[in-house]
Motif scaffolding. Structure first.
Motif, PDB file in Angstrom:
ATOM      1  N   THR A   1       0.822  -1.208   0.000  1.00 19.92           N
ATOM      2  CA  THR A   1       0.000   0.000   0.000  1.00 19.92           C
ATOM      3  C   THR A   1       0.861   1.265   0.000  1.00 19.92           C
ATOM      4  OG1 THR A   1      -0.152  -0.092   2.411  1.00 19.92           O
ATOM      5  CG2 THR A   1      -1.938  -1.110   1.155  1.00 19.92           C
ATOM      6  N   GLN A   2       2.074   1.185   0.492  1.00 19.90           N
ATOM      7  CA  GLN A   2       2.975   2.334   0.526  1.00 19.90           C
ATOM      8  C   GLN A   2       4.022   2.270  -0.577  1.00 19.90           C
ATOM      9  OE1 GLN A   2       2.622   4.909   2.623  1.00 19.90           O
ATOM     10  NE2 GLN A   2       0.764   3.925   3.368  1.00 19.90           N
ATOM     11  N   ARG A   3       3.724   1.595  -1.672  1.00 19.14           N
ATOM     12  CA  ARG A   3       4.707   1.357  -2.722  1.00 19.14           C
ATOM     13  C   ARG A   3       5.189   2.642  -3.381  1.00 19.14           C
ATOM     14  NH1 ARG A   3      -0.029   1.315  -4.952  1.00 19.14           N
ATOM     15  NH2 ARG A   3      -0.284   2.086  -7.063  1.00 19.14           N
ATOM     16  N   LEU A   4       4.334   3.654  -3.486  1.00 24.21           N
ATOM     17  CA  LEU A   4       4.741   4.896  -4.136  1.00 24.21           C
ATOM     18  C   LEU A   4       5.861   5.588  -3.354  1.00 24.21           C
ATOM     19  CD1 LEU A   4       1.272   6.286  -5.227  1.00 24.21           C
ATOM     20  CD2 LEU A   4       2.965   5.117  -6.614  1.00 24.21           C
ATOM     21  N   PHE A   5       5.693   5.674  -2.052  1.00 24.93           N
ATOM     22  CA  PHE A   5       6.710   6.309  -1.214  1.00 24.93           C
ATOM     23  C   PHE A   5       8.013   5.521  -1.261  1.00 24.93           C
ATOM     24  CE2 PHE A   5       8.782   6.588   2.976  1.00 24.93           C
ATOM     25  CZ  PHE A   5       9.133   7.937   2.939  1.00 24.93           C
ATOM     26  N   TYR A   6       7.912   4.204  -1.106  1.00 22.66           N
ATOM     27  CA  TYR A   6       9.122   3.379  -1.095  1.00 22.66           C
ATOM     28  C   TYR A   6       9.824   3.381  -2.452  1.00 22.66           C
ATOM     29  CZ  TYR A   6       7.274   1.531   3.282  1.00 22.66           C
ATOM     30  OH  TYR A   6       6.796   1.399   4.555  1.00 22.66           O
ATOM     31  N   SER A   7       9.057   3.434  -3.535  1.00 21.43           N
ATOM     32  CA  SER A   7       9.698   3.419  -4.848  1.00 21.43           C
ATOM     33  C   SER A   7      10.377   4.749  -5.155  1.00 21.43           C
ATOM     34  CB  SER A   7       8.692   3.054  -5.935  1.00 21.43           C
ATOM     35  OG  SER A   7       7.674   4.025  -6.009  1.00 21.43           O
ATOM     36  N   VAL A   8       9.815   5.859  -4.701  1.00 25.08           N
ATOM     37  CA  VAL A   8      10.474   7.155  -4.902  1.00 25.08           C
ATOM     38  C   VAL A   8      11.766   7.209  -4.093  1.00 25.08           C
ATOM     39  CG1 VAL A   8      10.266   9.635  -4.474  1.00 25.08           C
ATOM     40  CG2 VAL A   8       8.392   8.406  -5.545  1.00 25.08           C
ATOM     41  N   ILE A   9      11.698   6.778  -2.839  1.00 21.74           N
ATOM     42  CA  ILE A   9      12.913   6.720  -2.015  1.00 21.74           C
ATOM     43  C   ILE A   9      13.919   5.767  -2.652  1.00 21.74           C
ATOM     44  CG2 ILE A   9      13.833   6.052   0.242  1.00 21.74           C
ATOM     45  CD1 ILE A   9      12.283   8.672   0.245  1.00 21.74           C
ATOM     46  N   GLY A  10      13.448   4.638  -3.163  1.00 24.92           N
ATOM     47  CA  GLY A  10      14.330   3.647  -3.779  1.00 24.92           C
ATOM     48  C   GLY A  10      15.054   4.173  -5.001  1.00 24.92           C
ATOM     49  N   VAL A  11      14.360   4.917  -5.864  1.00 23.92           N
ATOM     50  CA  VAL A  11      15.027   5.433  -7.060  1.00 23.92           C
ATOM     51  C   VAL A  11      16.015   6.535  -6.693  1.00 23.92           C
ATOM     52  CG1 VAL A  11      13.389   7.230  -7.801  1.00 23.92           C
ATOM     53  CG2 VAL A  11      14.646   5.943  -9.493  1.00 23.92           C
ATOM     54  N   LEU A  12      15.696   7.370  -5.719  1.00 21.61           N
ATOM     55  CA  LEU A  12      16.628   8.412  -5.296  1.00 21.61           C
ATOM     56  C   LEU A  12      17.885   7.820  -4.662  1.00 21.61           C
ATOM     57  CD1 LEU A  12      14.160  11.087  -3.864  1.00 21.61           C
ATOM     58  CD2 LEU A  12      15.391  11.142  -6.026  1.00 21.61           C
ATOM     59  N   VAL A  13      17.682   6.819  -3.832  1.00 19.30           N
ATOM     60  CA  VAL A  13      18.825   6.176  -3.181  1.00 19.30           C
ATOM     61  C   VAL A  13      19.654   5.399  -4.197  1.00 19.30           C
ATOM     62  CG1 VAL A  13      19.428   4.391  -1.494  1.00 19.30           C
ATOM     63  CG2 VAL A  13      17.756   6.115  -0.913  1.00 19.30           C
ATOM     64  N   SER A  14      18.984   4.766  -5.158  1.00 20.25           N
ATOM     65  CA  SER A  14      19.705   4.033  -6.207  1.00 20.25           C
ATOM     66  C   SER A  14      20.590   4.978  -7.009  1.00 20.25           C
ATOM     67  CB  SER A  14      18.724   3.341  -7.149  1.00 20.25           C
ATOM     68  OG  SER A  14      17.986   2.371  -6.481  1.00 20.25           O
ATOM     69  N   LEU A  15      20.063   6.126  -7.346  1.00 15.52           N
ATOM     70  CA  LEU A  15      20.861   7.095  -8.083  1.00 15.52           C
ATOM     71  C   LEU A  15      21.980   7.662  -7.212  1.00 15.52           C
ATOM     72  CD1 LEU A  15      18.047   8.919 -10.049  1.00 15.52           C
ATOM     73  CD2 LEU A  15      19.740   7.315 -10.950  1.00 15.52           C
ATOM     74  N   GLY A  16      21.743   7.750  -5.916  1.00  9.33           N
ATOM     75  CA  GLY A  16      22.775   8.233  -5.011  1.00  9.33           C
ATOM     76  C   GLY A  16      23.932   7.267  -4.854  1.00  9.33           C
ATOM     77  N   THR A  17      23.707   5.989  -5.088  1.00 11.69           N
ATOM     78  CA  THR A  17      24.794   5.019  -4.948  1.00 11.69           C
ATOM     79  C   THR A  17      25.834   5.173  -6.045  1.00 11.69           C
ATOM     80  OG1 THR A  17      23.610   3.339  -6.215  1.00 11.69           O
ATOM     81  CG2 THR A  17      23.350   3.295  -3.811  1.00 11.69           C
ATOM     82  N   TRP A  18      25.501   5.875  -7.102  1.00  6.67           N
ATOM     83  CA  TRP A  18      26.483   6.119  -8.153  1.00  6.67           C
ATOM     84  C   TRP A  18      27.671   6.897  -7.606  1.00  6.67           C
ATOM     85  CZ3 TRP A  18      27.820  10.616 -11.121  1.00  6.67           C
ATOM     86  CH2 TRP A  18      28.608  10.329 -12.229  1.00  6.67           C
ATOM     87  N   MET A  19      27.394   7.805  -6.666  1.00  5.55           N
ATOM     88  CA  MET A  19      28.456   8.621  -6.085  1.00  5.55           C
ATOM     89  C   MET A  19      29.125   7.947  -4.889  1.00  5.55           C
ATOM     90  SD  MET A  19      28.660  11.481  -7.738  1.00  5.55           S
ATOM     91  CE  MET A  19      29.306  12.687  -6.628  1.00  5.55           C
ATOM     92  N   THR A  20      28.396   7.128  -4.165  1.00  5.73           N
ATOM     93  CA  THR A  20      28.907   6.648  -2.881  1.00  5.73           C
ATOM     94  C   THR A  20      29.393   5.206  -2.879  1.00  5.73           C
ATOM     95  OG1 THR A  20      26.701   5.984  -2.159  1.00  5.73           O
ATOM     96  CG2 THR A  20      27.391   8.222  -1.636  1.00  5.73           C
ATOM     97  N   SER A  21      28.948   4.381  -3.785  1.00  5.38           N
ATOM     98  CA  SER A  21      29.211   2.943  -3.661  1.00  5.38           C
ATOM     99  C   SER A  21      29.697   2.334  -4.965  1.00  5.38           C
ATOM    100  CB  SER A  21      27.944   2.211  -3.230  1.00  5.38           C
ATOM    101  OG  SER A  21      27.427   2.771  -2.063  1.00  5.38           O
ATOM    102  N   ASN A  22      30.957   2.533  -5.312  1.00  4.50           N
ATOM    103  CA  ASN A  22      31.555   1.881  -6.487  1.00  4.50           C
ATOM    104  C   ASN A  22      30.725   2.059  -7.751  1.00  4.50           C
ATOM    105  OD1 ASN A  22      33.767   0.925  -5.155  1.00  4.50           O
ATOM    106  ND2 ASN A  22      32.799  -1.013  -4.639  1.00  4.50           N
ATOM    107  N   LEU A  23      30.376   3.280  -8.042  1.00  6.89           N
ATOM    108  CA  LEU A  23      29.550   3.581  -9.216  1.00  6.89           C
ATOM    109  C   LEU A  23      28.260   2.761  -9.229  1.00  6.89           C
ATOM    110  CD1 LEU A  23      32.312   3.768 -11.952  1.00  6.89           C
ATOM    111  CD2 LEU A  23      31.181   5.666 -10.810  1.00  6.89           C
ATOM    112  N   GLY A  24      27.641   2.665  -8.082  1.00  8.66           N
ATOM    113  CA  GLY A  24      26.384   1.932  -7.976  1.00  8.66           C
ATOM    114  C   GLY A  24      26.560   0.447  -8.170  1.00  8.66           C
ATOM    115  N   GLY A  25      27.615  -0.121  -7.589  1.00  9.42           N
ATOM    116  CA  GLY A  25      27.861  -1.555  -7.745  1.00  9.42           C
ATOM    117  C   GLY A  25      28.244  -1.891  -9.165  1.00  9.42           C
ATOM    118  N   PHE A  26      29.134  -1.067  -9.743  1.00  9.67           N
ATOM    119  CA  PHE A  26      29.576  -1.219 -11.135  1.00  9.67           C
ATOM    120  C   PHE A  26      28.388  -1.192 -12.086  1.00  9.67           C
ATOM    121  CE2 PHE A  26      32.760  -3.511  -8.552  1.00  9.67           C
ATOM    122  CZ  PHE A  26      33.769  -2.575  -8.658  1.00  9.67           C
TER     123      PHE A  26
END
Length: 148
Positions: free
Chosen positions: A75-100
């Motif tokens: 039921t809260q998929r919209l909130f979690y998916s927005v947070i998920g895409v933002l965090v996924s894009l943030g891993t590009w800077m913080t975690s080995n280019l987003g896990g290669f």
């Protein structure tokens, strides 16, 4: 030998899976797990741990958590998916280019699938069932008589 108890497991899982954005949550969780695994790689493989060591571990954990929450709280998929895409894009800077780029792409794809999932949609009918229905309709309908 009877397979009585096992007959209900697969249909029950399909029904559970149909009521939530299963593939989106699974891909997001797999993306977070993949990034966490690349952080544990040997020093010869690691490009950089991140701007700060904590952020390199925190963002993939949030990805993993959002993926699991999408699976178990749809039921809260919209909130979690927005947070998920933002965090996924943030891993590009913080975690080995987003896990290669593999974890980054898995996370963004899973978040987009979860965001676009519609809960009130009727389940899709398989191609085999559509063909059976078309054949049954063809045999039941009378052919029109030709006029001379």
């Amino acid at each position: 030998m009877s397979r009585g108890p096992r007959e209900g497991v697969r249909p029950a899982f399909r029904q559970w899976r149909a009521g939530r954005p299963f593939w989106g949550g699974l891909l997001l969780a797999l993306g977070g797990a993949e990034i966490l695994l690349t952080l544990k790689a040997s020093l010869d493989v690691i490009l950089h741990v991140g701007m700060q060591g904590l952020a390199g571990y925190l963002l993939p954990v949030v990805m993993l958590l959002c993926g699991v929450l999408i699976l178990f709280n749809p039921t809260q998929r919209l909130f979690y998916s927005v947070i998920g895409v933002l965090v996924s894009l943030g891993t590009w800077m913080t975690s080995n280019l987003g896990g290669f780029f593999v974890g980054l792409l898995l996370g963004v794809t899973g978040s987009c699938l979860a965001f676009g999932w519609l809960p009130d949609q009727e389940p899709r009918v398989s191609r085999r069932q559509r063909r059976k229905r078309a054949r049954a309709a063809k045999t039941l309908s009378p052919t029109p008589a030709r006029q001379a």
